[in-house]
Design a protein around this motif. Structure first.
Motif, PDB file in Angstrom:
ATOM      1  N   ALA A 293       0.849  -1.184   0.000  1.00 34.02           N
ATOM      2  CA  ALA A 293       0.000   0.000   0.000  1.00 34.02           C
ATOM      3  C   ALA A 293       0.886   1.235   0.000  1.00 34.02           C
ATOM      4  N   SER A 294       1.145   1.783  -1.180  1.00 33.73           N
ATOM      5  CA  SER A 294       2.178   2.795  -1.302  1.00 33.73           C
ATOM      6  C   SER A 294       1.802   4.124  -0.653  1.00 33.73           C
ATOM      7  N   LYS A 295       0.545   4.302  -0.279  1.00 30.99           N
ATOM      8  CA  LYS A 295       0.192   5.538   0.430  1.00 30.99           C
ATOM      9  C   LYS A 295       0.969   5.674   1.732  1.00 30.99           C
ATOM     10  N   ALA A 296       1.448   4.561   2.287  1.00 35.08           N
ATOM     11  CA  ALA A 296       2.242   4.613   3.510  1.00 35.08           C
ATOM     12  C   ALA A 296       3.559   5.352   3.295  1.00 35.08           C
ATOM     13  N   PHE A 297       4.112   5.201   2.094  1.00 35.20           N
ATOM     14  CA  PHE A 297       5.400   5.832   1.773  1.00 35.20           C
ATOM     15  C   PHE A 297       5.643   5.607   0.293  1.00 35.20           C
ATOM     16  N   ALA A 298       5.461   6.644  -0.511  1.00 34.28           N
ATOM     17  CA  ALA A 298       5.492   6.486  -1.964  1.00 34.28           C
ATOM     18  C   ALA A 298       6.597   7.325  -2.580  1.00 34.28           C
TER      19      ALA A 298
ATOM     20  N   ASN B 195       9.389  -9.081  -5.466  1.00 40.90           N
ATOM     21  CA  ASN B 195       8.239  -9.760  -6.073  1.00 40.90           C
ATOM     22  C   ASN B 195       6.906  -9.341  -5.460  1.00 40.90           C
ATOM     23  N   GLY B 196       6.835  -8.071  -5.057  1.00 38.41           N
ATOM     24  CA  GLY B 196       5.583  -7.558  -4.534  1.00 38.41           C
ATOM     25  C   GLY B 196       4.753  -6.898  -5.613  1.00 38.41           C
ATOM     26  N   HIS B 197       3.475  -6.745  -5.326  1.00 39.49           N
ATOM     27  CA  HIS B 197       2.592  -5.916  -6.146  1.00 39.49           C
ATOM     28  C   HIS B 197       2.531  -4.538  -5.492  1.00 39.49           C
ATOM     29  N   LEU B 198       1.789  -3.624  -6.108  1.00 41.49           N
ATOM     30  CA  LEU B 198       1.743  -2.250  -5.624  1.00 41.49           C
ATOM     31  C   LEU B 198       0.326  -1.727  -5.745  1.00 41.49           C
ATOM     32  N   ASP B 199      -0.158  -1.048  -4.708  1.00 37.56           N
ATOM     33  CA  ASP B 199      -1.420  -0.341  -4.892  1.00 37.56           C
ATOM     34  C   ASP B 199      -1.194   1.151  -4.753  1.00 37.56           C
ATOM     35  N   VAL B 200      -1.851   1.897  -5.646  1.00 34.00           N
ATOM     36  CA  VAL B 200      -1.708   3.346  -5.714  1.00 34.00           C
ATOM     37  C   VAL B 200      -3.080   3.983  -5.582  1.00 34.00           C
ATOM     38  N   VAL B 201      -3.114   5.261  -5.187  1.00 29.82           N
ATOM     39  CA  VAL B 201      -4.403   5.921  -4.959  1.00 29.82           C
ATOM     40  C   VAL B 201      -4.504   7.282  -5.641  1.00 29.82           C
ATOM     41  N   SER B 202      -3.543   7.602  -6.492  1.00 27.86           N
ATOM     42  CA  SER B 202      -3.576   8.912  -7.135  1.00 27.86           C
ATOM     43  C   SER B 202      -2.718   8.882  -8.391  1.00 27.86           C
TER      44      SER B 202
ATOM     45  N   VAL C 159       0.059  -3.573 -10.637  1.00 25.32           N
ATOM     46  CA  VAL C 159      -0.398  -2.377  -9.936  1.00 25.32           C
ATOM     47  C   VAL C 159      -1.914  -2.371  -9.876  1.00 25.32           C
ATOM     48  N   SER C 160      -2.453  -2.045  -8.712  1.00 24.90           N
ATOM     49  CA  SER C 160      -3.901  -1.845  -8.566  1.00 24.90           C
ATOM     50  C   SER C 160      -4.145  -0.403  -8.146  1.00 24.90           C
ATOM     51  N   PHE C 161      -5.257   0.154  -8.644  1.00 23.35           N
ATOM     52  CA  PHE C 161      -5.547   1.571  -8.469  1.00 23.35           C
ATOM     53  C   PHE C 161      -6.761   1.739  -7.566  1.00 23.35           C
ATOM     54  N   HIS C 162      -6.519   2.289  -6.358  1.00 25.46           N
ATOM     55  CA  HIS C 162      -7.554   2.535  -5.365  1.00 25.46           C
ATOM     56  C   HIS C 162      -8.017   3.985  -5.406  1.00 25.46           C
ATOM     57  N   GLY C 163      -8.993   4.306  -4.552  1.00 31.16           N
ATOM     58  CA  GLY C 163      -9.417   5.682  -4.358  1.00 31.16           C
ATOM     59  C   GLY C 163     -10.926   5.824  -4.400  1.00 31.16           C
ATOM     60  N   ASN C 164     -11.470   6.667  -3.521  1.00 29.74           N
ATOM     61  CA  ASN C 164     -12.925   6.814  -3.435  1.00 29.74           C
ATOM     62  C   ASN C 164     -13.451   7.951  -4.307  1.00 29.74           C
TER      63      ASN C 164
ATOM     64  N   ASP D 160      -4.173   4.267 -19.851  1.00 31.49           N
ATOM     65  CA  ASP D 160      -3.067   4.535 -20.770  1.00 31.49           C
ATOM     66  C   ASP D 160      -1.790   3.827 -20.346  1.00 31.49           C
ATOM     67  N   ASN D 161      -1.623   3.656 -19.025  1.00 25.59           N
ATOM     68  CA  ASN D 161      -0.415   3.018 -18.505  1.00 25.59           C
ATOM     69  C   ASN D 161      -0.612   1.537 -18.197  1.00 25.59           C
ATOM     70  N   HIS D 162      -1.758   1.001 -18.609  1.00 22.01           N
ATOM     71  CA  HIS D 162      -2.028  -0.438 -18.511  1.00 22.01           C
ATOM     72  C   HIS D 162      -1.946  -0.959 -17.078  1.00 22.01           C
ATOM     73  N   VAL D 163      -2.538  -0.194 -16.157  1.00 24.46           N
ATOM     74  CA  VAL D 163      -2.614  -0.638 -14.767  1.00 24.46           C
ATOM     75  C   VAL D 163      -3.352  -1.975 -14.706  1.00 24.46           C
ATOM     76  N   GLY D 164      -2.818  -2.897 -13.897  1.00 27.20           N
ATOM     77  CA  GLY D 164      -3.347  -4.252 -13.874  1.00 27.20           C
ATOM     78  C   GLY D 164      -4.792  -4.360 -13.436  1.00 27.20           C
ATOM     79  N   THR D 165      -5.168  -3.627 -12.381  1.00 20.21           N
ATOM     80  CA  THR D 165      -6.521  -3.732 -11.826  1.00 20.21           C
ATOM     81  C   THR D 165      -6.964  -2.383 -11.281  1.00 20.21           C
ATOM     82  N   ILE D 166      -8.161  -1.973 -11.645  1.00 20.18           N
ATOM     83  CA  ILE D 166      -8.778  -0.793 -11.050  1.00 20.18           C
ATOM     84  C   ILE D 166      -9.776  -1.266 -10.010  1.00 20.18           C
ATOM     85  N   ILE D 167      -9.596  -0.832  -8.774  1.00 22.58           N
ATOM     86  CA  ILE D 167     -10.491  -1.252  -7.699  1.00 22.58           C
ATOM     87  C   ILE D 167     -11.587  -0.191  -7.579  1.00 22.58           C
TER      88      ILE D 167
END
Length: 429
Positions: free
Chosen positions: A59-64, A76-83, A100-105, A117-124
């Protein structure tokens, strides 16, 4: 517990903290890279023993920053981003975007377009408005877009109310209780341009007990089984979020990653066996528990204010601008003098920040040995939500960030200068 070198100084990654402060200045964020890697490997090892397919999505919001994204990729980790900012940081770091998975409310149309455009793996997907925005972009896509549905499962974690996220009254996710989650599921399944990978839920942060997570596993499996019967949809992935607690002070007693993973997977296997579901891939999203205890903040001590019979304030050259958590939700920390981390305390002081707010207090009632102006104070376990929540309040620049390992220090974020601070200003007259 802290590491002490042959000079009796606090050591991080075999680097003397007094030398780090001298070479890079203060305030300074320092990260022990080996600790970060070790924590990720603990999660991997715990899952490897279960035989279940999984992903550890930091969860990269902790430190990105770029450097941490590169370490996560190497492990070998995945990454979640929110912005957009976190997403472009991952792109610049060379992170594999399929992981990469893309979070955000409240993702904007532009942010969703950037993700595609950047082919993010999953949009949550978090809400109905986001589905509407995606529908505007889908006609341009040659392939179905991978998404997951974030649901609010109605489970409240035992943590500060500001960092609870899974309860019914939450700004995050499709509410299960009101039927919103089921309505969203129907919409998605009817859209051939959307490939639903599964369901996501997150119940909160800084959680010390596994009970909330096992309850979440049970709830998610029950929902998945019910929706399988009604809609004939089998989730490929169940994402149980993150929120695993760390040790900030001696009052904290967090569980090791393997204990969380073991109980969650045992519960999952038991629940799945009682349904017609096949075992899904399991995703977790640790953030704080990956970087929190690996990070330290170094400050230079300045003014001392003694109020006889009441309190002694010890001021440092940082504060709420580089660590807002104590002011925001009463987070607690511990500190040591970098030159004498194991010395017997001789006084109790309150560590005050330099910012113009009475609430700018980093630590109340910290036992310390006697100190003088110019001494270096090290605050422990500041690796999560320090730099990422830092501000320019009072027009003070954000600190530099250093990664240390095996006695070597590398600057990974430069200190903000006054020129940096004023670079976006425009004249009015």
């Amino acid at each position: 517990m802290v590491n002490v070198n042959s000079q009796g100084h606090l050591s991080i990654g075999n680097c003397d903290t007094l030398e780090l402060a001298k070479d890079f200045g203060t305030p300074l964020y320092v990260y022990d890279v080996s600790m970060i890697r070790q924590q990720l490997r603990h999660f991997h090892k715990a899952f490897d023993k279960t035989g279940v397919k999984y992903a550890i999505s930091y969860a990269s919001k902790a430190f990105a920053i770029r450097a941490i994204d590169q370490v996560i990729a190497q492990e070998n980790g995945h990454l979640d981003v929110v912005s957009a900012g976190e997403l472009i940081t991952a792109v610049q770091a060379g992170f594999p975007m399929e992981h990469v998975s893309f979070h955000g409310n409240n993702k904007s149309l532009a942010e969703l377009q950037l993700a595609l455009d950047n082919h993010v793996g999953t949009i949550i997907v978090d809400n109905f408005y986001e589905l509407e925005l995606l529908n505007k972009l889908l006609p341009q896509q040659k392939q179905p877009v991978n998404i997951m549905l974030r649901i609010a499962p109605g489970i409240s974690a035992h943590t500060h109310r500001y960092i609870q996220t899974g309860q019914v009254d939450s700004k995050f996710g499709f509410d299960v209780q009101s039927g919103q989650a089921e309505q969203a599921l129907k919409q998605v399944l009817q859209n051939p341009k959307l490939n639903l990978r599964g369901y996501h839920a997150h119940i909160g942060s800084q959680i010390m007990a596994v009970a909330g997570f096992t309850a979440l596993v049970q709830r998610m499996v029950q929902l998945a089984a019910t929706w399988q019967e009604k809609f004939h949809y089998q989730p490929q992935v169940l994402n149980f979020g993150g929120g695993f607690g760390i040790k900030y002070t001696n009052a904290d007693h967090p569980l090791a990653p393997q204990e969380f993973v073991y109980d969650m997977i045992q519960t999952l296997k038991k629940e799945i066996a009682q349904t017609n579901l096949t075992m899904p891939e399991v995703w977790l999203e640790p953030g704080r528990s990956i970087v929190g205890e690996a990070g330290y903040s170094l400050y230079t001590i300045g003014a001392r204010k003694i109020i006889p019979g009441i309190r002694t304030y010890l001021s440092v050259d940082g504060g709420m601008g580089d660590n807002i958590r104590p002011a925001l939700y009463q987070a607690e920390y511990q500190a040591v003098l970098a030159a004498r981390p194991e010395a017997t305390p001789t006084e109790t002081v309150t560590i005050a920040g330099r910012y113009c707010e009475s609430g700018d207090i980093l630590i109340k009632d910290q036992p310390l040995p006697e100190s003088t102006p110019g001494d270096i104070l090290a605050v422990l376990a500041t690796g999560a939500y320090g730099y990422s929540m830092a501000s320019n309040y009072n027009r003070v620049g954000r600190p530099a960030v250093v990664f240390v390992k095996n006695g070597h220090a590398k600057l990974v974020v430069k200190r903000e200068s006054i020129t940096d601070l004023t670079s976006l200003d425009l004249n009015y007259l």
